[in-house]
Enzyme design. Sequence first.
Site, PDB file in Angstrom:
ATOM      1  N   SER A 133       8.344  15.645  11.338  1.00 45.81           N
ATOM      2  CA  SER A 133       7.165  16.597  11.401  1.00 45.81           C
ATOM      3  C   SER A 133       7.523  18.116  11.353  1.00 45.81           C
ATOM      4  O   SER A 133       5.694  18.317  11.767  1.00 45.81           O
ATOM      5  CB  SER A 133       7.080  15.928  13.369  1.00 45.81           C
ATOM      6  OG  SER A 133       6.674  14.899  13.682  1.00 45.81           O
ATOM      7  N   LEU A 150       0.438  15.151   1.120  1.00 43.73           N
ATOM      8  CA  LEU A 150       0.718  13.927   2.217  1.00 43.73           C
ATOM      9  C   LEU A 150      -1.240  13.856   2.875  1.00 43.73           C
ATOM     10  O   LEU A 150      -1.552  12.696   3.294  1.00 43.73           O
ATOM     11  CB  LEU A 150       1.012  14.854   3.773  1.00 43.73           C
ATOM     12  CG  LEU A 150       2.232  15.070   3.406  1.00 43.73           C
ATOM     13  CD1 LEU A 150       2.951  15.800   4.535  1.00 43.73           C
ATOM     14  CD2 LEU A 150       3.445  13.657   3.063  1.00 43.73           C
ATOM     15  N   GLY A 179      -0.222 -16.897  19.912  1.00 47.69           N
ATOM     16  CA  GLY A 179       0.834 -18.079  20.991  1.00 47.69           C
ATOM     17  C   GLY A 179       2.524 -17.402  20.752  1.00 47.69           C
ATOM     18  O   GLY A 179       2.207 -16.418  20.101  1.00 47.69           O
ATOM     19  N   THR A 206       3.011  11.791  12.371  1.00 47.25           N
ATOM     20  CA  THR A 206       2.034  10.647  13.607  1.00 47.25           C
ATOM     21  C   THR A 206       1.845  10.822  14.270  1.00 47.25           C
ATOM     22  O   THR A 206       0.570  11.783  14.226  1.00 47.25           O
ATOM     23  CB  THR A 206       3.651  11.300  14.657  1.00 47.25           C
ATOM     24  OG1 THR A 206       3.811  12.253  15.288  1.00 47.25           O
ATOM     25  CG2 THR A 206       5.135  11.699  13.951  1.00 47.25           C
ATOM     26  N   ARG A 220       0.756  -1.352  -0.394  1.00 50.88           N
ATOM     27  CA  ARG A 220       0.148  -0.529  -0.246  1.00 50.88           C
ATOM     28  C   ARG A 220       1.040   1.616   0.079  1.00 50.88           C
ATOM     29  O   ARG A 220       0.848   2.573  -0.564  1.00 50.88           O
ATOM     30  CB  ARG A 220      -0.702  -0.267   1.751  1.00 50.88           C
ATOM     31  CG  ARG A 220      -1.970   1.292   1.186  1.00 50.88           C
ATOM     32  CD  ARG A 220      -2.239   2.163   1.715  1.00 50.88           C
ATOM     33  NE  ARG A 220      -1.547   2.116   3.061  1.00 50.88           N
ATOM     34  CZ  ARG A 220      -0.502   2.601   3.285  1.00 50.88           C
ATOM     35  NH1 ARG A 220       0.586   3.845   2.754  1.00 50.88           N
ATOM     36  NH2 ARG A 220       0.030   2.519   4.774  1.00 50.88           N
ATOM     37  N   GLN A 238     -14.116 -17.976  27.014  1.00 48.59           N
ATOM     38  CA  GLN A 238     -15.171 -16.488  27.387  1.00 48.59           C
ATOM     39  C   GLN A 238     -13.974 -15.196  27.588  1.00 48.59           C
ATOM     40  O   GLN A 238     -13.657 -13.929  26.494  1.00 48.59           O
ATOM     41  CB  GLN A 238     -15.911 -15.841  28.622  1.00 48.59           C
ATOM     42  CG  GLN A 238     -16.460 -16.804  28.857  1.00 48.59           C
ATOM     43  CD  GLN A 238     -17.480 -16.751  30.012  1.00 48.59           C
ATOM     44  OE1 GLN A 238     -17.231 -15.837  30.915  1.00 48.59           O
ATOM     45  NE2 GLN A 238     -19.320 -16.800  30.068  1.00 48.59           N
ATOM     46  N   GLU A 281       3.421  10.168   7.620  1.00 48.80           N
ATOM     47  CA  GLU A 281       2.151  10.964   7.093  1.00 48.80           C
ATOM     48  C   GLU A 281       1.824  11.238   8.368  1.00 48.80           C
ATOM     49  O   GLU A 281       0.352  11.808   8.642  1.00 48.80           O
ATOM     50  CB  GLU A 281       1.121   9.957   6.752  1.00 48.80           C
ATOM     51  CG  GLU A 281       1.052   9.167   5.197  1.00 48.80           C
ATOM     52  CD  GLU A 281       2.055  10.388   3.307  1.00 48.80           C
ATOM     53  OE1 GLU A 281       1.382  10.642   3.612  1.00 48.80           O
ATOM     54  OE2 GLU A 281       2.699   8.942   3.483  1.00 48.80           O
TER      55      GLU A 281
HETATM   56  C1  LIG Z   1       8.895   3.497   6.568  1.00 50.37           C
HETATM   57  C2  LIG Z   1       8.725   5.253   6.878  1.00 50.37           C
HETATM   58  C3  LIG Z   1       8.883   6.017   5.155  1.00 50.37           C
HETATM   59  C4  LIG Z   1       8.173   7.359   5.008  1.00 50.37           C
HETATM   60  N1  LIG Z   1       8.263   7.727   3.721  1.00 50.37           N
HETATM   61  C5  LIG Z   1       8.020   8.690   3.801  1.00 50.37           C
HETATM   62  C6  LIG Z   1       8.450   9.468   2.276  1.00 50.37           C
HETATM   63  O1  LIG Z   1       8.248   9.273   1.034  1.00 50.37           O
HETATM   64  N2  LIG Z   1       8.581  10.663   1.936  1.00 50.37           N
HETATM   65  C7  LIG Z   1       8.456  11.706   2.782  1.00 50.37           C
HETATM   66  O2  LIG Z   1       8.626  12.949   2.587  1.00 50.37           O
HETATM   67  N3  LIG Z   1       8.623  10.979   4.112  1.00 50.37           N
HETATM   68  C8  LIG Z   1       8.886   9.641   4.605  1.00 50.37           C
HETATM   69  N4  LIG Z   1       9.079   9.271   5.658  1.00 50.37           N
HETATM   70  C9  LIG Z   1       9.073  10.022   6.495  1.00 50.37           C
HETATM   71  C10 LIG Z   1       8.313  10.795   7.681  1.00 50.37           C
HETATM   72  O3  LIG Z   1       7.191  10.936   7.714  1.00 50.37           O
HETATM   73  C11 LIG Z   1       8.528  10.857   9.844  1.00 50.37           C
HETATM   74  O4  LIG Z   1       9.178  10.076   9.808  1.00 50.37           O
HETATM   75  C12 LIG Z   1       7.457  11.467  10.212  1.00 50.37           C
HETATM   76  O5  LIG Z   1       7.021  12.454   9.864  1.00 50.37           O
HETATM   77  C13 LIG Z   1       8.184  12.116  11.155  1.00 50.37           C
HETATM   78  O6  LIG Z   1       9.657  12.365  11.193  1.00 50.37           O
HETATM   79  P1  LIG Z   1      10.794  11.737  12.292  1.00 50.37           P
HETATM   80  O7  LIG Z   1      10.938  10.572  11.761  1.00 50.37           O
HETATM   81  O8  LIG Z   1      11.774  13.291  11.873  1.00 50.37           O
HETATM   82  O9  LIG Z   1      10.370  12.405  13.996  1.00 50.37           O
HETATM   83  P2  LIG Z   1      10.323  13.561  14.595  1.00 50.37           P
HETATM   84  O10 LIG Z   1       9.244  14.613  14.067  1.00 50.37           O
HETATM   85  O11 LIG Z   1      11.564  13.596  14.618  1.00 50.37           O
HETATM   86  O12 LIG Z   1       9.147  12.762  15.952  1.00 50.37           O
HETATM   87  C14 LIG Z   1       9.674  12.227  17.291  1.00 50.37           C
HETATM   88  C15 LIG Z   1       8.615  12.590  18.059  1.00 50.37           C
HETATM   89  O13 LIG Z   1       8.315  14.002  18.813  1.00 50.37           O
HETATM   90  C16 LIG Z   1       6.903  13.933  18.378  1.00 50.37           C
HETATM   91  N5  LIG Z   1       6.989  15.638  17.960  1.00 50.37           N
HETATM   92  C17 LIG Z   1       6.923  15.799  17.267  1.00 50.37           C
HETATM   93  N6  LIG Z   1       6.906  17.391  16.792  1.00 50.37           N
HETATM   94  C18 LIG Z   1       6.300  17.390  18.409  1.00 50.37           C
HETATM   95  C19 LIG Z   1       5.052  17.692  19.286  1.00 50.37           C
HETATM   96  N7  LIG Z   1       5.064  19.522  18.464  1.00 50.37           N
HETATM   97  N8  LIG Z   1       5.216  18.438  20.191  1.00 50.37           N
HETATM   98  C20 LIG Z   1       4.848  16.658  21.206  1.00 50.37           C
HETATM   99  N9  LIG Z   1       5.315  16.016  19.894  1.00 50.37           N
HETATM  100  C21 LIG Z   1       5.667  16.327  18.623  1.00 50.37           C
HETATM  101  C22 LIG Z   1       7.007  13.338  17.508  1.00 50.37           C
HETATM  102  O14 LIG Z   1       5.271  13.200  17.231  1.00 50.37           O
HETATM  103  C23 LIG Z   1       7.378  11.597  17.574  1.00 50.37           C
HETATM  104  O15 LIG Z   1       7.036  11.115  18.404  1.00 50.37           O
HETATM  105  C24 LIG Z   1       8.463   7.897   5.804  1.00 50.37           C
HETATM  106  C25 LIG Z   1       8.947   7.243   7.167  1.00 50.37           C
HETATM  107  C26 LIG Z   1       9.359   6.033   7.672  1.00 50.37           C
HETATM  108  C27 LIG Z   1       9.476   4.809   9.041  1.00 50.37           C
END
Ligand SMILES: Cc1cc2nc3c(=O)[nH]c(=O)nc-3n(C[C@H](O)[C@H](O)[C@H](O)COP(=O)(O)OP(=O)(O)OC[C@H]3O[C@@H](n4cnc5c(N)ncnc54)[C@H](O)[C@@H]3O)c2cc1C
Length: 387
Positions: A141, A242, A342, A368, A93, A282, A366
């Site tokens: 993010s 997105l 299990g 978090t 997907r 149950q 997409e």
């Molecule tokens: C398998 C995979 C495929 C992906 N494919 C793509 C792709 O095709 N193109 C692309 O551009 N990206 C892609 N990504 C990236 C993905 O979009 C990012 O990993 C995601 O946006 C989170 O960013 P980060 O990993 O830098 O985490 P961070 O932004 O560093 O976040 C770390 C933690 O902090 C939390 N956090 C962040 N900001 C706040 C806030 N303001 N308040 C409280 N908590 C916060 C987050 O929720 C998370 O729990 C992919 C990621 C994965 C794992």
Amino acid sequence: MIAPTTLFALDTLLTDEEREIRNTVRLVCDREIRPQVAGWFEAGELPARELARTLGSLGVLGMHLDGYGCAGMGAVSYGLACLELEAADSGLRSLVSVQGSLAMYAIWKYGSEEQKQEWLPAMAAGERIGCFGLTEPDFGSDPGGMRTTAKREGGDWVLNGTKLWITNGSVSDVAVVWARTDEGVRGFLVPAGTPGFTVNDVKHKISLRASVTSELVLDGVRLPAAAMLPGARGLSGPLGCLNEARFGIVFGAMGAALDCLEATLAYTAQREVFARPLSSYQLTQEKLADMALELGKGLLLAVHLGRLKEAGTLTPEQVSLGKLNNVREALEIARKCRTLLGASGITLEYPVIRHSVNLESVLTYEGTSEIHSLVIGKALTGIPAFK
Ligand SMILES: Cc1cc2nc3c(=O)[nH]c(=O)nc-3n(C[C@H](O)[C@H](O)[C@H](O)COP(=O)(O)OP(=O)(O)OC[C@H]3O[C@@H](n4cnc5c(N)ncnc54)[C@H](O)[C@@H]3O)c2cc1C
């Protein structure tokens, strides 16, 4: 015995055409993907080119877009296709979401007529693959902090920077790359093989192993002016894409959950513990009932959001509701199913642990779950709490 989706009479909410599309995608997944997907996952490999052609002939690549060889289907049909694909594997997907909702949508929505003609028909057919480079090593993010730049040099653009975690990266013919310019964030089409553009795969993943995830390195990549997407200016460009992909996940996550629940219903019916089928206890039935309930609620939400999308009124906040709830509940269902299997639940003989670890990525990409909570919190209170 009654199937979980039948319990909710889900089919009564769908048109004949929607049911037909769902059944066709399911059939192709059963025939061509399910028998092999655990092997791809174990090997950490995906025959992406071959799969793209299969998915192209099935008509699911950019299926919700109009023209340029795309099927022009409704949002619910697209969602149901995502559901069936993710019931096979979230990696599959992801391939389809990134191709159709991120790369193709960006070109379809923001591209010039020449860009659309050049890329969309071949991408819809699965002859060419695209990826979408927004995330950077230090900015996920918060994409507004991106460091990748595009600077004008004469009539050209020169791009420098690194994108990370990019699905389909190393198998792509074109990367949609978002970069900071003097006029704000803009999108660029970077063909594979452009001098200065290198792609390295992310290794040692435990989640989404049947999916290609890459780093894109742009080192003085020179592009003609025509490589820029003329219709996107600012972060609303990538965020619009997105939103499309997140919508597919609202359905897709429920596909992974459904597959887990179906496998678990079959397992608990035949597994005997203390001389009786596991399904007759149950405690087991409570777990099964809770899972069917969350699955049904998630599916109803997905169809509701799909109908809003078809009516043209779906808001990003509503997509956040669906993504937050359905991925969170799918993960919970996968974990609960694992307990019922299990020890067998930790092997690739059953799909449950594979879905469970895949959904960990789906929870993060997409947007978090925390970011979607903040989007909903802002809608409810009027107060942005991102910073
Ligand atoms: C398998 C995979 C495929 C992906 N494919 C793509 C792709 O095709 N193109 C692309 O551009 N990206 C892609 N990504 C990236 C993905 O979009 C990012 O990993 C995601 O946006 C989170 O960013 P980060 O990993 O830098 O985490 P961070 O932004 O560093 O976040 C770390 C933690 O902090 C939390 N956090 C962040 N900001 C706040 C806030 N303001 N308040 C409280 N908590 C916060 C987050 O929720 C998370 O729990 C992919 C990621 C994965 C794992």
